[in-house]
Design an enzyme around this catalytic site. Structure first.
Site, PDB file in Angstrom:
ATOM      1  N   LYS A  72       0.864  -1.189   0.000  1.00  0.00           N
ATOM      2  CA  LYS A  72       0.000   0.000   0.000  1.00  0.00           C
ATOM      3  C   LYS A  72       0.896   1.234   0.000  1.00  0.00           C
ATOM      4  O   LYS A  72       1.760   1.383   0.863  1.00  0.00           O
ATOM      5  CB  LYS A  72      -0.874  -0.011   1.268  1.00  0.00           C
ATOM      6  CG  LYS A  72      -1.585   1.304   1.604  1.00  0.00           C
ATOM      7  CD  LYS A  72      -2.792   1.510   0.728  1.00  0.00           C
ATOM      8  CE  LYS A  72      -3.646   2.677   1.219  1.00  0.00           C
ATOM      9  NZ  LYS A  72      -4.331   2.369   2.488  1.00  0.00           N
ATOM     10  N   ILE A  73       0.710   2.104  -0.992  1.00  0.00           N
ATOM     11  CA  ILE A  73       1.478   3.345  -1.054  1.00  0.00           C
ATOM     12  C   ILE A  73       0.544   4.507  -1.340  1.00  0.00           C
ATOM     13  O   ILE A  73      -0.632   4.332  -1.648  1.00  0.00           O
ATOM     14  CB  ILE A  73       2.583   3.297  -2.136  1.00  0.00           C
ATOM     15  CG1 ILE A  73       1.965   3.242  -3.540  1.00  0.00           C
ATOM     16  CG2 ILE A  73       3.536   2.134  -1.907  1.00  0.00           C
ATOM     17  CD1 ILE A  73       2.958   3.510  -4.647  1.00  0.00           C
ATOM     18  N   SER A  74       1.083   5.695  -1.262  1.00  0.00           N
ATOM     19  CA  SER A  74       0.354   6.883  -1.677  1.00  0.00           C
ATOM     20  C   SER A  74       0.308   6.947  -3.206  1.00  0.00           C
ATOM     21  O   SER A  74       1.289   6.597  -3.872  1.00  0.00           O
ATOM     22  CB  SER A  74       1.043   8.146  -1.161  1.00  0.00           C
ATOM     23  OG  SER A  74       1.113   8.171   0.237  1.00  0.00           O
ATOM     24  N   THR A 108       0.094  11.458  -0.951  1.00  0.00           N
ATOM     25  CA  THR A 108      -0.912  12.224  -1.684  1.00  0.00           C
ATOM     26  C   THR A 108      -1.306  13.459  -0.888  1.00  0.00           C
ATOM     27  O   THR A 108      -1.531  14.530  -1.454  1.00  0.00           O
ATOM     28  CB  THR A 108      -2.158  11.362  -1.952  1.00  0.00           C
ATOM     29  OG1 THR A 108      -1.769  10.169  -2.630  1.00  0.00           O
ATOM     30  CG2 THR A 108      -3.171  12.122  -2.792  1.00  0.00           C
ATOM     31  N   ALA A 109      -1.363  13.319   0.429  1.00  0.00           N
ATOM     32  CA  ALA A 109      -1.719  14.460   1.274  1.00  0.00           C
ATOM     33  C   ALA A 109      -0.746  15.622   1.052  1.00  0.00           C
ATOM     34  O   ALA A 109      -1.167  16.773   0.871  1.00  0.00           O
ATOM     35  CB  ALA A 109      -1.717  14.041   2.745  1.00  0.00           C
ATOM     36  N   HIS A 167      -6.488  10.118   7.530  1.00  0.00           N
ATOM     37  CA  HIS A 167      -7.147   9.012   8.224  1.00  0.00           C
ATOM     38  C   HIS A 167      -8.134   9.492   9.297  1.00  0.00           C
ATOM     39  O   HIS A 167      -8.882  10.441   9.086  1.00  0.00           O
ATOM     40  CB  HIS A 167      -6.105   8.058   8.822  1.00  0.00           C
ATOM     41  CG  HIS A 167      -5.160   7.479   7.815  1.00  0.00           C
ATOM     42  ND1 HIS A 167      -5.544   7.107   6.562  1.00  0.00           N
ATOM     43  CD2 HIS A 167      -3.824   7.211   7.888  1.00  0.00           C
ATOM     44  CE1 HIS A 167      -4.509   6.624   5.897  1.00  0.00           C
ATOM     45  NE2 HIS A 167      -3.453   6.681   6.675  1.00  0.00           N
TER      46      HIS A 167
END
Length: 280
Positions: A53-55, A111-112, A155
């Site tokens: 799981k990655i951005s 991404t944030a 989150h």
């Protein structure tokens, strides 16, 4: 098969069935749980996991070795990152007051942070000051305690920030949605191109469907990994981040990913890529 995901409720909800051997034909998983800054780094290394799981923001650096899977990740509306401040920072609701300020972010390839840079270019004259990378669960305490002037959070912070006495300065998800009319692409599931990608896709989609059909079975596992969140917060988190795009990104989801990475590459924030490489 080695996999690395976050301990967040959406990931543990999605992968519970596969992790616990409930998907027929799926191989046993060797799981590493880590914050997104660590998983982004793992994927960029030569010895990264099979599935990780990655951005979405980190995709341009890993597409030569990994393929984006059309399922298992986090896209949606009303679920984007937020910029928080405390009253002591003097920022209140004026984004211009972030100019020259010290801001904590969860990862420089998240991404944030990518959305934050795109937003700040339009809303913060002269730009922000120092960027400090912290694990996401340390960001709100750092803002509260005055160690940084503002924090970029993701989150479940969306549900818990008022308990830290913090103020919402900007909802970057809302900004993105108003600007593009597309969902926000947050977390992606990728797999090594050398593997059987259709099979992995099928196992993840089966795990998603199992989670929806048997929501009670995963609760203990989710709470064990959720860093002492309440059951109410974990359920709100899952409801927000696990949706139709989790089962299948679809045309709209792919459009969102292309829009994000195209805009970011035009601004020189990520390397330019062959956008057709995003499609499995």
């Amino acid at each position: 098969m080695k996999i690395s995901i976050s301990p967040c409720p959406n990931d543990t909800f999605v992968f519970h069935a596969w992790v616990h051997g409930l998907i027929p034909g799926a191989p046993r998983l060797d799981v590493t749980y880590a914050d997104i800054d660590i998983t982004n780094t793992l994927a960029a290394g030569s010895a990264g996991p099979d599935v990780v799981k990655i951005s979405y923001a980190a995709l341009p650096w890993v597409l030569s070795e990994y393929a984006l899977l059309p399922c298992g990740g986090a896209l949606g509306k009303g679920c984007g990152p937020m910029v928080l401040t405390s009253n002591r920072a003097g920022c209140n609701n004026d984004s211009a007051r972030l100019s020259g300020r010290r801001v904590a972010v969860p990862s420089e390839r998240s991404t944030a942070y990518l959305l934050f840079r795109l937003w700040a270019a339009q809303h913060v004259p002269g730009g922000v000051g120092e960027i400090v990378v912290l694990p996401f669960h340390e960001i709100m305490p750092a803002v509260r305690d005055g160690l940084v002037d503002a924090g970029l959070v993701i989150h479940e912070a969306r549900f818990t920030y008022p308990s830290y006495g913090l103020t919402l300065l900007a909802d970057l998800g809302s900004w993105w949605e108003q600007d593009t009319n597309l969902p926000i692409p947050l977390g992606a599931i990728i797999a090594r191109r050398s593997l059987d990608l259709p099979a992995i896709t099928g196992w993840i989609q089966a795990s998603v469907k199992y989670a929806w059909a048997h929501p009670e079975e995963s609760k203990e596992y989710i709470l064990h990994h959720s860093q002492e969140l309440s059951p109410e917060v974990t359920q709100a988190h899952i409801k927000l981040y696990v949706n139709e795009f989790t089962e299948n990104i679809g045309e709209t989801g792919y459009k969102a990913v292309v829009a994000l990475l195209s805009r970011a590459s035009q601004e020189g924030l990520v390397p330019k890529i062959d956008l057709t490489a995003l499609y499995l």
